[in-house]
Design a protein around this motif. Sequence first.
Motif, PDB file in Angstrom:
ATOM      1  N   PRO C  92      19.813   6.976  20.906  1.00  0.00           N
ATOM      2  CA  PRO C  92      20.466   6.078  19.952  1.00  0.00           C
ATOM      3  C   PRO C  92      21.886   6.520  19.599  1.00  0.00           C
ATOM      4  N   HIS C  93      22.099   7.823  19.414  1.00  0.00           N
ATOM      5  CA  HIS C  93      23.440   8.265  19.012  1.00  0.00           C
ATOM      6  C   HIS C  93      24.447   8.134  20.146  1.00  0.00           C
ATOM      7  N   PHE C 104      17.824  -4.544  15.941  1.00  0.00           N
ATOM      8  CA  PHE C 104      17.391  -5.033  14.634  1.00  0.00           C
ATOM      9  C   PHE C 104      16.412  -6.201  14.735  1.00  0.00           C
ATOM     10  N   ASP C 105      15.661  -6.396  13.688  1.00  0.00           N
ATOM     11  CA  ASP C 105      14.763  -7.542  13.577  1.00  0.00           C
ATOM     12  C   ASP C 105      15.568  -8.841  13.598  1.00  0.00           C
ATOM     13  N   GLN C 115       5.938  -0.968  15.466  1.00  0.00           N
ATOM     14  CA  GLN C 115       6.116   0.460  15.765  1.00  0.00           C
ATOM     15  C   GLN C 115       4.792   1.208  15.971  1.00  0.00           C
ATOM     16  N   ARG C 178      12.395  -3.220  21.073  1.00  0.00           N
ATOM     17  CA  ARG C 178      13.119  -2.776  19.872  1.00  0.00           C
ATOM     18  C   ARG C 178      12.286  -1.783  19.068  1.00  0.00           C
ATOM     19  N   ALA C 179      10.980  -2.044  18.975  1.00  0.00           N
ATOM     20  CA  ALA C 179      10.107  -1.118  18.245  1.00  0.00           C
ATOM     21  C   ALA C 179      10.057   0.235  18.942  1.00  0.00           C
ATOM     22  N   THR C 181      12.881   1.555  20.034  1.00  0.00           N
ATOM     23  CA  THR C 181      14.289   1.962  19.915  1.00  0.00           C
ATOM     24  C   THR C 181      15.060   1.719  21.212  1.00  0.00           C
ATOM     25  N   ARG C 239      20.107 -12.793  20.140  1.00  0.00           N
ATOM     26  CA  ARG C 239      19.061 -11.918  19.603  1.00  0.00           C
ATOM     27  C   ARG C 239      17.667 -12.458  19.911  1.00  0.00           C
TER      28      ARG C 239
ATOM     29  N   ASP D  18      14.826   8.937  14.970  1.00  0.00           N
ATOM     30  CA  ASP D  18      16.168   8.362  14.937  1.00  0.00           C
ATOM     31  C   ASP D  18      16.300   7.472  13.709  1.00  0.00           C
ATOM     32  N   LEU D  20      19.227   5.203  11.292  1.00  0.00           N
ATOM     33  CA  LEU D  20      20.551   4.625  11.200  1.00  0.00           C
ATOM     34  C   LEU D  20      20.916   4.516   9.719  1.00  0.00           C
ATOM     35  N   HIS D  45      21.122  15.481  15.979  1.00  0.00           N
ATOM     36  CA  HIS D  45      22.253  14.716  16.490  1.00  0.00           C
ATOM     37  C   HIS D  45      22.831  13.896  15.364  1.00  0.00           C
ATOM     38  N   TRP D  60      24.331   7.332  13.136  1.00  0.00           N
ATOM     39  CA  TRP D  60      23.044   7.641  13.748  1.00  0.00           C
ATOM     40  C   TRP D  60      22.735   9.109  13.495  1.00  0.00           C
ATOM     41  N   ASP D 152       9.542  -7.089   3.419  1.00  0.00           N
ATOM     42  CA  ASP D 152       9.159  -8.231   4.244  1.00  0.00           C
ATOM     43  C   ASP D 152       9.525  -9.571   3.622  1.00  0.00           C
ATOM     44  N   ALA D 242      18.347  -7.263   7.479  1.00  0.00           N
ATOM     45  CA  ALA D 242      17.876  -6.504   8.649  1.00  0.00           C
ATOM     46  C   ALA D 242      19.019  -5.766   9.338  1.00  0.00           C
ATOM     47  N   SER D 249      14.911   3.164   9.780  1.00  0.00           N
ATOM     48  CA  SER D 249      14.247   4.264  10.470  1.00  0.00           C
ATOM     49  C   SER D 249      13.485   3.752  11.691  1.00  0.00           C
ATOM     50  N   PHE D 250      13.697   4.383  12.838  1.00  0.00           N
ATOM     51  CA  PHE D 250      12.994   3.981  14.058  1.00  0.00           C
ATOM     52  C   PHE D 250      11.781   4.886  14.268  1.00  0.00           C
ATOM     53  N   GLY D 251      10.906   4.838  13.312  1.00  0.00           N
ATOM     54  CA  GLY D 251       9.704   5.662  13.264  1.00  0.00           C
ATOM     55  C   GLY D 251       9.339   5.807  11.803  1.00  0.00           C
TER      56      GLY D 251
END
Lengths: 265, 265, 265, 265
Positions: C92-93, C104-105, C115, C178-179, C181, C239, D18, D20, D45, D60, D152, D242, D249-251
């Motif tokens: 990602p970086h 993004f969503d 995820q 996307r989920a 990354t 998107r 990761d 953002l 990173h 990131w 949501d 979004a 957070s990607f996790g």
Amino acid sequence: MSLLIEASFSFSLDQPTDVLLQFEAASLPEQKIINPKTTLSASEHCARVPAQDDIGERIWIRAEGDFDVSYSARAEVQRMIAPLPSLEMLAPHDMPGEAVQYLFDSRYCPADQFQPFVEAEFGDTQGGARIAAIRDWIAQNLSYVPGSSGPDTGAVDSFVQRQGICRDYAHVLISLARASTIPARYVACYSPGVTPPDFHAVAEVFLEDPNTRDGGTWQLVDATGMATPEDIVKIGVGRDAADVSFLTSFGPSNFRSSRVSVVQE
Amino acid sequence: MSLLIEASFSFSLDQPTDVLLQFEAASLPEQKIINPKTTLSASEHCARVPAQDDIGERIWIRAEGDFDVSYSARAEVQRMIAPLPSLEMLAPHDMPGEAVQYLFDSRYCPADQFQPFVEAEFGDTQGGARIAAIRDWIAQNLSYVPGSSGPDTGAVDSFVQRQGICRDYAHVLISLARASTIPARYVACYSPGVTPPDFHAVAEVFLEDPNTRDGGTWQLVDATGMATPEDIVKIGVGRDAADVSFLTSFGPSNFRSSRVSVVQE
Amino acid sequence: MSLLIEASFSFSLDQPTDVLLQFEAASLPEQKIINPKTTLSASEHCARVPAQDDIGERIWIRAEGDFDVSYSARAEVQRMIAPLPSLEMLAPHDMPGEAVQYLFDSRYCPADQFQPFVEAEFGDTQGGARIAAIRDWIAQNLSYVPGSSGPDTGAVDSFVQRQGICRDYAHVLISLARASTIPARYVACYSPGVTPPDFHAVAEVFLEDPNTRDGGTWQLVDATGMATPEDIVKIGVGRDAADVSFLTSFGPSNFRSSRVSVVQE
Amino acid sequence: MSLLIEASFSFSLDQPTDVLLQFEAASLPEQKIINPKTTLSASEHCARVPAQDDIGERIWIRAEGDFDVSYSARAEVQRMIAPLPSLEMLAPHDMPGEAVQYLFDSRYCPADQFQPFVEAEFGDTQGGARIAAIRDWIAQNLSYVPGSSGPDTGAVDSFVQRQGICRDYAHVLISLARASTIPARYVACYSPGVTPPDFHAVAEVFLEDPNTRDGGTWQLVDATGMATPEDIVKIGVGRDAADVSFLTSFGPSNFRSSRVSVVQE
């Protein structure tokens, strides 16, 4: 099995509001309730009505300000348990009229959308064996994560997000059962193995039982694995959590706290 | 009022499938059904069960291939009509247990979300007067657009999109009534003023009636304005359209066509 | 590969309405467009603007009444194809700013909810190998059923219902990427293998490519299996389907018909 | 106007994840950022990329365990303000390509569904006057209730529930603007009047401005009434929340706390 139940919760109402409470263990042939004691804060009105399917009671109150509920009872559970995989599905045309409503989509269980999935994933099983397969699938694919869901979370969300709490596990099981043309309802209950201790919820499915007048009986199933039919004390039943919340407020309310203890004696 | 009802519909099933049908006018004290005639295609199984709240019957069939349904009957409607605004709301603690389920959220009517809206928009009205205000608000703010909604459309969608058909009008009315703590159910029915002619749906709300054992009675309300309580012939009731579809298939089905005619004699 | 594209569609507008059209094959280094011919009905206004990520163009019209669009072109596709499993994920970086938005969503791809599922189902794969695994999972678990989805259908619906059309397959793939990354976008396109012939849609994912200035390149993926990167002619990207519909109407419109033909020469 | 900004937040990551971040005031002609100071916990990173529409930057990080962010800066805001009702709508065929994407449906703003509502409610206004009418309608019909919405919650939910926080107010305004064919984007920002102090969000709409190269400019609008264009310090923009969360957070991640202070000097 003999269980000692103690539960309390409190909330506040900014203005006079109608609130429906359902938290008392139901008196049923298979669960005897001994020395039940319910204490409620003062209210403008208070009335009891029979709850859904005549299982347990609901309490209407109209009150304002802080409101406390406390309840204790001893429950003797003696439930006939059948091994799930041995039970046949009841053919729809043999179902009693009262069971049919539990095939339909409800607020949190839009079951019809799951028909292709259940056919693909569980198509080689029938009746109780399918319910057991669904229960095991949920146990394997969902994670029990307190705080991961809220009052708006439904079975579709939980199925996608693969996490939830007892109520979400029950909603997914109910949806997959109904999509298999097996009536399924939601059961609010007390059970000693719930961790952390709290109000619990499981599912109940209607399967063939040649010894009954209706041709079928309701069988308890807990996909979380925390409770077993032997140690479940039913509070009430409904189509899903929308029907049997311990607290349903018809106006703004602020939930403050709850405490539940269920101990085997 | 005397009405001649003729209805037919057909669908096909690629494999043996359980299907629930509900299309016959219900026999009720206020609507006498004369010379009913139902013709169904051959099926593997066929059984009748009482429908929800014992209003009308559901027919289970298990069949494969093309399936045709045709029905005709004459209905004599003599319904006691009360002017809506004159009716009081029944206090929740006075409601019979059977009415309470119609306060809860259901598949297409997630009513609790509408509480702030009803309070803001209709807060100065009560009981039957509020229902009349809700009915008029819907009539004024929604457009009747055939084809604008589908089987997944719920009250939230219709409220936002400001359009729909009879079923959507009923879902919005039911949601706003429940958010006002007034029990509301969905009524599938026949009525002569429906344009274009089709199966129709309206709402029914539970309001005070001191002359009844329960303390209240169900009152028909049609926000589309196409039907009046005098000319509605009930087929069945439920929490929303999920409960009283004329055709609920527990497996893939292909709807082919329908034809409905309701004529005043 | 050389492809002959012919497409036409028509719609009507009850009142003067702004409409955005995007149906022309994009001029790109890897796809040369020869003899493009676009014919539009008369309109009050007509303007072209560059489309998203500078791929292709959008046409604004303001018109009323019946409107017909017809388009033909020959496309020479010469796309560098990398075997998907050989491609690494870009950290990602290291991603260029332009790629980040595709994590993004979006309207039809609420990816974050997936995820836990991608971690459980595809956790042992990375980068291109994971995308290949996701593509194969979708191909195996979803059924291509024309008519099973509509303009409101999103990736959550398709994931639950296990069916859809090209647009739904792309939405699920984009969401699961996307989920993971991995940036993913929606590609409206023409392709000769689409059955029945129609506008097509696939996904595109951003994976490492050490030979590029950005450190990565977009790779086409079609979970329906009907198109391959070699025979896809891009119209535009976005998107999700909300960004690259061939027809977006800012007011009521009635779609009448469309016809698409893509033939390898 | 000169503003002193101080912000800090912290979260924890159970495994290397990761993340953002976007929380720094953007350097823009109309807002000068003086003495910015960003302090981040150590990470595996860390990289900066330009954010959407080249407004501000995203950071990131890849990290594990507890992570703290703190930021301070002084911002001098000198924004040209036009009276909203005096601004015309830009005809769609005159819009620059970059603005067009802000007409489309996004994750939290499914705008097309609102077309009948905006036509019925605001049909007699155009351009900036319509935006002012929409802003006033939202201010009048929604209640600002901290805690009433979650990650949501989208514009449909907020429109139905009639409550929310700044992000929800912005989503409803953006949806109603897009349904009016007026491009609208989401702006994460700092502002001194926010109560309780927190990260803030407003909307920005694209309206005609004959003095610019593009023919139009972005105008800030805050339906909550807590901020004015004069005292808004932009962090970043996007289609909706979004795209410009301060923490994506990607996790799995656990948010711990945040503190924001914005004071006029």
